[in-house]
Structures are given as structure tokens and as C-alpha cells.
Write an enzyme that holds these catalytic residues in place. Structure first.
Site, PDB file in Angstrom:
ATOM      1  N   GLU A 263      -5.547   9.393   0.106  1.00 29.47           N
ATOM      2  CA  GLU A 263      -5.899   7.968   0.117  1.00 29.47           C
ATOM      3  C   GLU A 263      -6.925   7.623  -0.968  1.00 29.47           C
ATOM      4  O   GLU A 263      -6.758   6.607  -1.657  1.00 29.47           O
ATOM      5  CB  GLU A 263      -6.461   7.566   1.483  1.00 29.47           C
TER       6      GLU A 263
ATOM      7  N   SER B 212      -3.788   0.902  -4.875  1.00 29.62           N
ATOM      8  CA  SER B 212      -3.175  -0.317  -4.311  1.00 29.62           C
ATOM      9  C   SER B 212      -4.220  -1.399  -4.045  1.00 29.62           C
ATOM     10  O   SER B 212      -3.911  -2.449  -3.492  1.00 29.62           O
ATOM     11  CB  SER B 212      -2.434   0.008  -3.006  1.00 29.62           C
TER      12      SER B 212
ATOM     13  N   HIS C 235       0.843  -1.203   0.000  1.00 33.51           N
ATOM     14  CA  HIS C 235       0.000   0.000   0.000  1.00 33.51           C
ATOM     15  C   HIS C 235       0.878   1.253   0.000  1.00 33.51           C
ATOM     16  O   HIS C 235       0.686   2.156  -0.810  1.00 33.51           O
ATOM     17  CB  HIS C 235      -0.895  -0.002   1.246  1.00 33.51           C
TER      18      HIS C 235
ATOM     19  N   HIS D 149       1.519   5.060  -2.253  1.00 30.67           N
ATOM     20  CA  HIS D 149       1.840   6.439  -1.824  1.00 30.67           C
ATOM     21  C   HIS D 149       3.115   6.996  -2.432  1.00 30.67           C
ATOM     22  O   HIS D 149       3.174   8.197  -2.778  1.00 30.67           O
ATOM     23  CB  HIS D 149       2.021   6.468  -0.294  1.00 30.67           C
TER      24      HIS D 149
HETATM   25  N1  HBI Z   1       0.637   6.134   9.609  1.00 30.60           N
HETATM   26  N2  HBI Z   1       2.339   4.806   8.719  1.00 30.60           N
HETATM   27  C1  HBI Z   1       1.244   5.578   8.528  1.00 30.60           C
HETATM   28  N3  HBI Z   1       0.775   5.777   7.275  1.00 30.60           N
HETATM   29  C2  HBI Z   1      -0.324   6.550   7.053  1.00 30.60           C
HETATM   30  O1  HBI Z   1      -0.739   6.737   5.884  1.00 30.60           O
HETATM   31  C3  HBI Z   1      -0.978   7.156   8.154  1.00 30.60           C
HETATM   32  C4  HBI Z   1      -0.464   6.926   9.435  1.00 30.60           C
HETATM   33  N4  HBI Z   1      -1.082   7.458  10.513  1.00 30.60           N
HETATM   34  C5  HBI Z   1      -2.246   8.316  10.409  1.00 30.60           C
HETATM   35  C6  HBI Z   1      -2.707   8.492   9.008  1.00 30.60           C
HETATM   36  N5  HBI Z   1      -2.075   7.945   7.970  1.00 30.60           N
HETATM   37  C7  HBI Z   1      -3.929   9.281   8.684  1.00 30.60           C
HETATM   38  O2  HBI Z   1      -4.873   9.206   9.744  1.00 30.60           O
HETATM   39  C8  HBI Z   1      -3.672  10.756   8.378  1.00 30.60           C
HETATM   40  O3  HBI Z   1      -4.866  11.405   8.171  1.00 30.60           O
HETATM   41  C9  HBI Z   1      -2.963  11.455   9.466  1.00 30.60           C
HETATM   42 FE    FE Z   2      -2.149   5.144   3.201  1.00 34.73          FE
END
Ligand code: HBI
Ligand code: FE
Length: 297
Positions: free
Chosen positions: A184, A203, A135, A140
Site C-alpha cells: 500500500e 492512487s 485505488h 494495485h
Molecule cells: N480487501 N478488497 C480488499 N482489498 C484490500 O487491499 C484488502 C482487503 N482486506 C484486507 C486488506 N486489504 C489488508 O488488511 C491486508 O493487510 C490483508
Molecule cells: Fe489497497
């Protein structure tokens, strides 16, 4: 795979059960990946690469080409970081999995993208409810090669740190929704029609089709405060997709002062994920087919 991710707890929320992991940076244990791990990467990679032309936006496909990763083995984070650093100043850091918002924002604000070091098992190919290596790396990382999107991601992290310090949990929830419905699960309008840029969609085999082809979900023009008020669930396809006209629209949205926005939003009701409002720029009003009864959640 011998090493196991260090999950510390599961937090039950109205969005679904959210796992929390140890928050430290870890070296990618590349030599410990098993043949099955590399095979899971290869299967997911080839399946999505066959599916995405004509579905993912050209900038995403171009960025994947520039990154140059291939199906044959799980890419090395340090190798990808060299290309990223040259292109937009971003680097990758290995992490155990989903991070608390504050830790995540800190990485983004410093142009570091946290990538989960483990990949899902073969029996989780079609769905896993949390970010794994595929993912993060396949979904990303590519768009971090795009200068405007790369700037948006850093601005988002900085905004998150400010919100954390000045406004507390409600503001964080607003920002998390912004991330969810753009980074996302965002769609973008191209000359040829709607295309995907959201990592959670590109993904996912099922959602790469559903997001563009299904009549069930709404597709609505992006509006910052509308998105920040809109609820979501982490364990089902989206009931609404928000559509931008370009990454500069996203970046511009982060350039305004958010300080007056949070108090304004605090006085409003959150919006159910499947709702359509009078003020919405509706590109497609969903048929809601397949949704459980009353599932506006
Ligand atoms: N942590 N490793 C990781 N990857 C993410 O995409 C991620 C996260 N923590 C919180 C988050 N995404 C989302 O809640 C954002 O909105 C902050
Ligand atoms: Fe993500």
C-alpha cells in the site's frame, strides 16, 4: 450509479473505522456505470498519469503501459485479466469492497486480485478512506504484471492463510502491517532516487507528492520485523515510509519461515507510526511538521 455496494458493517479499530462488505465475488456491472462514473475514472486517471512520471518507479509506469488501460472509460476486468493471465497468471475478480483478511488472503494465494466494482463519487475525488475501483485498478493491478512482485503477492496471501490457521489475530495484525507498509505505502530506491510503488500512494494525488517531497515523515530502510511491529492509521498520510532496494528484497522476506517470527513479535511492544529507533537505517528523519501534538500514534 444505480447498483449500490453491499456494505454489511463498520468496525471501529485503533487504525480508524474499517467498513466490511459482503465477501462474494460479483460480476463487474460494466454496462451500469454512468457517465459520471466514467468521468470520475477519466479525471483521476489523467491527473495521476500527469503527476507520476519521475515519482512512480519505472516498473510501475512500464506495467501500466503494458496493461494498456486508458482514460476514456472504466476498464473491463475481463479484458485486463487476459493480459494479466498471460504475463503472470493473475486474474481479477469483482468484489463489493474491503474484505475480511481470510477472504482476501485466499484470493491472493490463488493469484486472484479482488477489485472493488464501484468507483467513488465526484465529490470524493481527492480522498476516500476505503479501496474503490480506482485505488484497486489504477493502484494495485499494474504491478501484478511484474513477475517478482506478482510472486510476492501470492506468497503474501499464502503466508496469511498459514498465519490465520496456526497463529491467530496477533500474527494477522503483523502481516497486515507488512502489507500496509509495502504493497500500500512502499517506497523503492532507484538509481535516480526514491520512487513510489505503493498502491495507496500512486492512487492518491496528495500522497504522491507528500510521500517523496514532504520533510515531515520518516523514510527508513525496510526491515521485515520492524515493519511488522509498526502501527499505522488508515485515515491520514503515513508518518513513516519504508524503503526497499528492489522487489526481490520483498519476495526474499517472504521466503523465510515466519513461524519463529510471530512468537518473537508477540513478546515485543508495537512501535508508534512516527517513531525512529536506534536500530533503524534512517534515510530521512522526519521533521514531524503538521503532525498533531504527541501524534506518534
Ligand atoms: N480487501 N478488497 C480488499 N482489498 C484490500 O487491499 C484488502 C482487503 N482486506 C484486507 C486488506 N486489504 C489488508 O488488511 C491486508 O493487510 C490483508
Ligand atoms: Fe489497497
Amino acid at each position: 450509479m444505480n447498483a449500490q455496494p453491499r456494505r454489511v458493517e463498520n468496525i471501529a479499530t485503533d487504525r480508524g473505522v474499517i467498513p466490511q462488505y459482503a465477501t462474494g465475488v460479483v460480476e463487474q456491472p460494466w454496462s451500469s456505470y454512468t457517465r459520471e462514473d466514467h468521468a470520475v475514472w477519466a479525471t483521476l486517471f489523467e491527473r495521476q498519469r500527469a503527476l507520476l512520471p519521475g515519482r512512480a518507479c519505472p516498473a510501475f509506469l512500464e506495467a501500466q503501459r503494458m496493461l494498456g488501460f486508458a482514460a476514456d472509460a472504466i476498464p473491463r476486468f475481463d479484458t485486463l485479466s487476459r493480459g494479466l493471465r498471460r504475463a503472470t497468471g493473475w486474474t481479477l475478480v469483482g468484489v463489493e469492497g474491503l474484505l475480511p483478511e481470510a477472504v482476501f488472503f485466499e484470493h491472493l494465494a490463488s493469484r486472484r486480485f479482488p477489485v472493488t466494482w464501484w468507483i467513488r463519487r465526484a465529490d470524493q475525488l481527492d480522498y476516500i478512506a476505503e479501496p474503490d475501483l480506482f485505488h484497486d485498478l489504477f493502484g494495485h493491478v499494474p504491478l501484478l504484471m511484474n513477475p517478482v512482485f506478482a510472486d510476492y503477492m501470492q506468497a503474501y496471501g499464502r503466508g496469511g492463510l498459514r498465519a490465520q490457521r496456526q497463529f491467530g489475530a496477533e500474527a494477522l495484525l503483523n502481516l497486515t502491517r507488512l502489507y500496509w507498509y509495502t504493497v500500500e505505502f512502499g517506497l523503492i530506491r532507484e538509481a535516480q532516487g526514491l520512487r513510489i510503488y505503493g498502491a495507496g500512494i500512486v492512487s492518491s494525488k496528495g500522497e504522491s507528492v507528500y510521500a517523496l517531497d514532504s520533510p515531515a515523515p520518516n523514510r527508513i530502510g525496510f526491515d521485515l520485523e520492524r515493519v511488522m511491529r509498526t502501527r499505522y492509521r488508515i485515515d491520514s498520510y503515513q508518518k513513516t515510509y519504508f524503503v526497499i532496494n528492489g522487489f526481490d528484497e520483498l519476495f526474499a522476506a517472504t521466503q523465510q519461515d515466519f513461524a519463529p517470527i510471530y512468537p518473537r513479535l508477540a513478546g515485543t511492544e508495537s512501535i508508534p507510526a512516527g517513531a525512529v529507533l536506534e536500530c533503524d537505517r534512517v534515510l530521512h528523519r522526519g521533521t514531524r511538521e503538521g503532525w498533531p501534538e504527541g501524534a506518534d500514534a
